[in-house]
Design a protein around this motif. Sequence first.
Motif, PDB file in Angstrom:
ATOM      1  N   VAL A   1       0.789  -1.008  -0.100  1.00 50.11           N
ATOM      2  CA  VAL A   1      -0.230  -0.048  -0.317  1.00 50.11           C
ATOM      3  C   VAL A   1       0.867   1.124   0.110  1.00 50.11           C
ATOM      4  CG1 VAL A   1      -1.278   1.904   1.443  1.00 50.11           C
ATOM      5  CG2 VAL A   1      -1.892  -1.277   1.216  1.00 50.11           C
ATOM      6  N   LEU A   2       1.767   1.102   1.191  1.00 55.93           N
ATOM      7  CA  LEU A   2       2.719   2.645   0.696  1.00 55.93           C
ATOM      8  C   LEU A   2       3.662   2.065  -0.295  1.00 55.93           C
ATOM      9  CD1 LEU A   2       4.619   4.301   2.377  1.00 55.93           C
ATOM     10  CD2 LEU A   2       5.740   2.588   3.019  1.00 55.93           C
ATOM     11  N   LEU A   3       4.187   1.277  -1.388  1.00 58.46           N
ATOM     12  CA  LEU A   3       4.184   1.893  -2.507  1.00 58.46           C
ATOM     13  C   LEU A   3       3.411   2.767  -3.630  1.00 58.46           C
ATOM     14  CD1 LEU A   3       6.706  -1.275  -2.984  1.00 58.46           C
ATOM     15  CD2 LEU A   3       7.637   0.835  -2.667  1.00 58.46           C
ATOM     16  N   LEU A   4       2.112   1.884  -3.320  1.00 59.52           N
ATOM     17  CA  LEU A   4       1.477   2.569  -4.506  1.00 59.52           C
ATOM     18  C   LEU A   4       0.562   4.044  -3.659  1.00 59.52           C
ATOM     19  CD1 LEU A   4      -1.152  -0.746  -4.539  1.00 59.52           C
ATOM     20  CD2 LEU A   4       0.318   0.448  -5.679  1.00 59.52           C
ATOM     21  N   VAL A   5       1.223   3.883  -2.800  1.00 62.78           N
ATOM     22  CA  VAL A   5       0.594   5.390  -2.521  1.00 62.78           C
ATOM     23  C   VAL A   5       1.998   6.520  -2.801  1.00 62.78           C
ATOM     24  CG1 VAL A   5       0.040   7.276  -0.646  1.00 62.78           C
ATOM     25  CG2 VAL A   5      -0.719   5.536  -0.743  1.00 62.78           C
ATOM     26  N   VAL A   6       2.822   6.062  -2.625  1.00 62.52           N
ATOM     27  CA  VAL A   6       4.422   6.884  -2.711  1.00 62.52           C
ATOM     28  C   VAL A   6       3.942   7.183  -4.352  1.00 62.52           C
ATOM     29  CG1 VAL A   6       6.642   6.855  -3.390  1.00 62.52           C
ATOM     30  CG2 VAL A   6       5.533   6.176  -0.862  1.00 62.52           C
ATOM     31  N   GLY A   7       3.869   5.818  -5.407  1.00 56.21           N
ATOM     32  CA  GLY A   7       3.904   6.072  -6.370  1.00 56.21           C
ATOM     33  C   GLY A   7       2.917   6.774  -7.398  1.00 56.21           C
TER      34      GLY A   7
END
Length: 376
Positions: free
Chosen positions: A9-15
Amino acid sequence: MRGYVYQIVLLLVVGFLIWSAASNVIENLRAQKIASGFGFWHNAAGFDVNQKLIPFSASGSTYGQAFFVGLLNTLLVAALGIVLATIIGFSVGVARLSSNWIIAKLAMIYVEVIRNIPLLLQLFFWYNAVLKPLPDARNSISLPGGIYLNNRGIIFPNPQFAPAFEWVVIAFLIGIAGSIAFYIWARGQQAKTGKQYPNGWVAFGLVIGMPLIVFLLAGQPLSFEYPQQGRFNLTGGLQIFPEFVALLVGLSTYTAGFIAEVVRAGILAVSKGQTEAANALGLRSGPTLKLVVVPQAMRVIIPPLTSQYLNLVKNSSLAVAIGYPDLTQVFMGTVLNQTGQAVEMVSITMGVYLTISLVTSFAMNIYNKRMALVER
């Protein structure tokens, strides 16, 4: 599983944030009809730079060459600044611990004054209050050795090298390699037998003596073009511009104030019993400091010393305030104003400073590992 889900989820938000920012930048560039990409790299620059280490002219040079001019100027002042700041900082740091009351207090005053005045103000002081009030070229101050000093900088005799001088350079490089090899061998022998070798004299003979002998045998392939005092100006010679001098002196003295405290803390971190044991063996204060205290203090000094080197490199970007043509002034100043491609300019400049800092940290980390205690 919960940890993996959180990370995804964190990677998706940063992306998503990066994609949104990039899309916004692209739309704004299109709306303002600003070109993107690196096609400007080979376009004609149309401006000149007063200090350059490589050929550069307003008519035949490109923006790419302007980048390398600014980069080399930045590397030059950073390298010289690190050397001078280290010498001054170590000297002042040791002086702060001197038993001589006057020397210790003068070193303390230097550190407290230099560290608590902003670097930008110090650059202005050296440039506007020290160098600019010097006399003009017509009334240049003549110094011994054919050196002239005026508000345009310092003019030295310009060295002229004959083709045979390359043998002197080769001898100098061989001398450096030989002195390093001898130092490594001498340390190994000392660890085995305890015998000390004259490393300093051997290095002096290889690095200074051998090139000097080659220089004499090659017929002294070096001459000097001395500056000539004319009616209105000086002609000939090698000119060092006041912007470079002010930046180098300002960076060196400012960073040296912090290095001095790092050195003082490192020396105080060494147990007092080490000094007492050296004195009991008959060592005087000088050899004790050189052979016993400083080698142990380097383990404490090197990590914060690395930070000061990085700060010096990054602070060199303040050169734009006094007109020194470093990477920030040339590339992010003149080139950016002419092309308008801020994203590319800022990205390249940030990448360059990041690379320089990482390389400096990598080299200092290697040195730090060599100085660390080897435990069984």
